[in-house]
Write an enzyme that holds these catalytic residues in place. Structure first.
Site: not given
Ligand code: ADP
Ligand code: TRP
Length: 331
Positions: A120, A200, A203
């Protein structure tokens, strides 16, 4: 499954999602869908991690809006408020007290090695204390509700390890049973959903396919998936293909087999494959989209669900916290 205090109780499943923008297909398959399915096996405690979202955003109106939108999204995806406790994290401010208690047994090197913080900061988020202490608050979220299982995507694996390590420390220091040892549930087949650019889906990478939104825009996004420049008539690679990886999430086995065979035979262009993917994706979320429209038209209901969930969660938190306060000598 046993919980703190030696009572035999139903299994508790807990997960949190940050209200930091529209949930995407990665969030759905990594965390939301497993959480919804696990409702059949135990009692779900699902929450909107608004305190956590404050570590990377400072817009009060946006936070309020995102919390409500995410509540609608999660309910539309099948979170059943009759089976699960659904609440916003900040409705139970007691979690901060547990985070403090956990901080007192948290060695600095445990946080220093967390990738998520480093990632981050490298993305330009300010390296403030809350961002650094993020995993401790997450451990508090989990331990406050005596959670047994925590469905998450692979990127949260290290945070679950930190949680388990803090639980061990607390139990070693203040006695077994002070907190319950949780376990991460990470499904291999959806642990890492690929985004439009092959990295991956996230957001923060601007490569996400949202669950809900305007059809034209969403179909356009699918068309943006990065592919190679193999001519239409040639066979196309099936390894490391974002189109196939995403299609796998939505398609039946026979449709998937056809997609792979059509790649191998040549004669069909990527535009065609992407259209198949867009159709499968759109159809997959059709029932949820309908439910979402109903919920969005009944915000009173959504607020009521969150209020009831908050009341239940607070009762539960009071019990656990009182046990922990006694164990550490605060009472
Ligand atoms: P982002 O990376 O988009 O900000 P978050 O950190 O808010 O997503 O993740 C929310 C949930 O979704 C967590 O349990 C995270 O492990 C899961 N998650 C986020 N991105 C993925 C992905 N590309 N594949 C599988 N699980 C994901
Ligand atoms: N850190 C998680 C994420 O970014 C959100 C979260 C906060 C969470 N507290 C939690 C997930 C507790 C599981 C359990 O996705």
């Amino acid at each position: 499954m046993g919980r703190g205090g030696g009572h035999v109780l139903v299994m508790r499943i807990l997960t949190g999602l940050q209200p930091s923008g529209k949930p995407h297909v990665g969030n759905y398959f990594g965390a939301m869908k497993p959480a919804v399915e696990l409702q059949a096996e135990g009692e779900g405690f699902y929450f909107i991690a608004d305190y956590h979202a404050m570590t990377s955003g400072r817009d009060a109106a946006a936070l309020r809006e995102n919390v409500r939108e995410l509540a609608i999204d999660f309910l539309a995806c099948g979170l059943n408020p009759d089976r699960s406790v659904f609440f916003r994290q900040s409705a139970v401010p007691e979690v901060n007290e547990l985070a403090w208690i956990l901080s007192t047994v948290c060695p600095m090197p445990l946080l220093n090695k967390c990738h998520s913080y480093k990632d981050k900061v490298s993305q330009g988020i300010s390296p403030n204390h809350a961002l650094f202490a993020y995993p401790v608050l997450m451990a508090a979220d989990i331990l406050l509700y005596d959670s047994n299982k925590v469905p998450v995507g692979k990127d949260q694996k290290q945070h679950l390890e930190v949680t388990r390590s803090l639980a061990t420390k607390l139990n070693e220091t203040y006695g077994e049973g002070t907190v319950v040892m949780p376990e991460a549930i990470i499904r291999e087949e959806t642990e890492l959903v690929i985004g439009l650019d092959g990295r991956k889906m996230s957001k923060s990478y601007d490569n996400a396919l949202p669950l809900f939104g305007d059809e034209k825009k969403l179909r356009k996004l699918v068309m943006k998936i990065v592919t190679d420049s193999t001519p239409v008539e040639d066979p196309k690679p099936t390894e490391n293909s974002a189109v196939i990886a995403l299609y796998k999430l939505f398609a039946s086995e026979s449709d998937l087999a056809k997609m792979i065979a059509d790649h191998q035979s040549g004669g069909i262009g990527y535009g065609d494959f992407k259209k198949r993917l867009a159709d499968a994706y759109w159809d997959h979320f059709t029932p949820m989209r309908a439910r979402r429209d109903e919920l969005a038209a009944d915000l009173g209901y959504v607020d009521e669900v969150l209020q009831k969930g908050a009341d239940r969660a607070r009762d539960e938190a009071a019990k656990t916290l009182s046990r922990i306060r006694k164990a550490v000598g605060l009472i």
